[in-house]
Design an enzyme around this catalytic site. Structure first.
Site, short mmCIF file in Angstrom:
data_model
loop_
_atom_site.label_atom_id
_atom_site.label_comp_id
_atom_site.label_asym_id
_atom_site.label_seq_id
_atom_site.Cartn_x
_atom_site.Cartn_y
_atom_site.Cartn_z
N ILE A 26 0.80 -0.95 0.33
CA ILE A 26 0.27 0.28 -0.07
C ILE A 26 0.99 1.14 -0.07
O ILE A 26 0.76 2.26 -0.65
CB ILE A 26 -0.35 -0.11 1.44
CG1 ILE A 26 -1.92 -0.95 0.88
CG2 ILE A 26 -1.97 1.67 1.42
CD1 ILE A 26 -2.82 -1.64 1.94
N TYR A 37 9.50 6.21 12.56
CA TYR A 37 8.51 7.15 11.89
C TYR A 37 8.35 8.78 12.64
O TYR A 37 8.29 9.83 12.78
CB TYR A 37 7.30 6.81 11.69
CG TYR A 37 6.42 6.66 13.23
CD1 TYR A 37 5.23 7.43 13.52
CD2 TYR A 37 6.30 5.70 14.29
CE1 TYR A 37 4.76 7.76 15.11
CE2 TYR A 37 5.69 5.01 15.16
CZ TYR A 37 5.15 6.52 15.56
OH TYR A 37 3.87 6.37 16.67
N HIS A 63 -2.34 2.57 13.00
CA HIS A 63 -3.24 3.93 12.53
C HIS A 63 -2.96 5.24 14.20
O HIS A 63 -3.17 5.70 13.52
CB HIS A 63 -4.77 3.36 11.41
CG HIS A 63 -4.20 2.60 10.47
ND1 HIS A 63 -5.29 2.12 9.78
CD2 HIS A 63 -3.16 2.52 10.07
CE1 HIS A 63 -4.74 1.93 8.64
NE2 HIS A 63 -3.72 2.17 8.65
N LYS A 94 -7.69 3.35 4.94
CA LYS A 94 -8.40 2.94 5.78
C LYS A 94 -8.86 1.33 6.18
O LYS A 94 -7.35 1.24 5.78
CB LYS A 94 -9.97 2.57 4.89
CG LYS A 94 -9.82 1.37 3.98
CD LYS A 94 -9.25 0.29 3.54
CE LYS A 94 -9.19 -0.46 2.91
NZ LYS A 94 -8.73 -2.04 3.44
#
Length: 351
Positions: free
Chosen positions: A15, A58, A79, A97
């Site tokens: 993704i 991150y 998320h 999503k």
């Protein structure tokens, strides 16, 4: 805001690579950094896309003052934490999503976004599909009339995303096919109806293929649990009742013995004046010569077909994205209710 949005991508699995393909193909965006814990994957990605910076953590990416926005392409359970930290770091955020694995966490993210006054968008790609946009234009013109019922479905035959990946583990994914592919179509369906006010959900889920090691496809780059854990659903369906009196039936499967000569995914809308069927987009109605089928086509769409291009443009232009925060929270609440109903065997009422 500058003419070009400087973006970082968190997570460079399948993704995340899609995010980079979109960013590097759009003149208004610049992919300036990635965050990836897998060293070899990070190396391959930076070389392929000529990304100048790569971070193992991150949070280091979020500390960079010259990064305006981030896109999050990580397992579902990450998320909420990542989006909240990015928003607190004053970054605009696009997250794949589902927004979170629960409505409670989704509400937390949205609250932080509003306080930080930063753009937050869930990457609901089916909203941007050209057929969805065509259908929305027809509906908004009033040609379909009152939509009183709808069904949306995505019925894969052999489409479990690798048994033992994070997708098939409830603690990492939050749910299976209903939360994964089912939520795509449900969001697009309710968007077309302009109605997310579901008052009750009655649902049933099944896991008939994954536990037997059947029905998987070769997709994704995540690590595989050696135990081949599969503790999510691979098929599910629900009946949703809306406050307006409408009804919606969502159905999804990652693996099932279904006909190979029919649509794998689609939305059917039942209107008082006409019906609409996607994908592709067709309208059904009574015409001068009887029942007719109209194949929809338009010369120009109101929005980009690329959800990431739309996000970038929304930030630069200071406009609200097509995917609203309120609808994103409502969708997550509906998904929670679907799983709660399936778990208890009872209808669940939403507040």
């Amino acid at each position: 805001m500058a003419d070009k949005l400087r973006c970082g991508v968190i997570g460079t699995g399948a993704i995340g690579i899609g995010h980079l393909l979109s960013l590097t193909s759009f003149p208004r965006a610049a992919a300036v950094a990635i965050a990836e814990t897998h060293a070899q994957r990070a190396k391959e990605t930076t070389e392929r896309f000529k990304i100048p910076r790569s971070y193992n953590d991150y949070r280091e990416l979020l500390d960079q003052p010259d990064i305006d926005a981030v896109t999050i392409a990580t397992p579902n359970y990450l998320h909420a934490e990542m989006a909240i930290e990015a928003l607190k770091a004053r970054k605009h955020v696009l997250v794949e999503k589902p927004l979170a694995t629960s409505a409670k966490d989704a509400a937390r993210i949205i609250d932080v976004a509003k306080k930080a006054k930063r753009t937050l968008m869930v990457a609901q790609n089916f909203r941007f599909n050209r057929y969805t946009q065509m259908a929305k234009m027809i509906i908004d013109k009033g040609e379909v009339g009152e939509i009183y019922h709808a069904r949306c479905f995505w019925l894969r035959r052999n489409g479990i995303p690798r048994i033992g990946s994070w997708f098939t583990q409830k603690k990492l994914a939050g749910g299976g096919c209903i939360l994964d592919i089912g939520s795509h179509l449900l969001d697009a369906c309710l968007h077309l109806m302009s109605d997310f006010e579901v008052v009750s959900a009655s649902a049933q889920t099944h896991a008939k293929f994954g536990p037997r090691g059947l029905g998987e496809m070769d997709w994704g780059k995540g690590d595989i649990d050696p135990q081949k854990t599969f503790d999510v659903d691979d098929q599910g369906a629900a009946l949703l009742r809306l406050k307006s009196g409408r009804s919606v039936i969502p159905e999804a499967s990652w693996a099932a013995y279904v006909p190979s000569d029919t649509r794998e995914y689609g939305i059917d809308l039942f209107g008082a004046n006409a019906g609409l069927s996607l994908y592709p987009a067709r309208m059904f109605r009574n015409g001068p010569n009887g029942y007719e089928t109209i194949h929809l086509n338009v010369p120009k769409l109101p929005h980009s077909e690329d959800r990431i291009h739309h996000f970038v443009s929304s930030v630069i232009e200071g406009k609200k994205p097509l995917v609203s925060l309120d609808e994103s929270l409502q969708l997550q609440t509906i998904l929670d209710a679907i799983y709660a109903s399936a778990s208890t065997g009872k209808e669940v009422r939403l507040k």
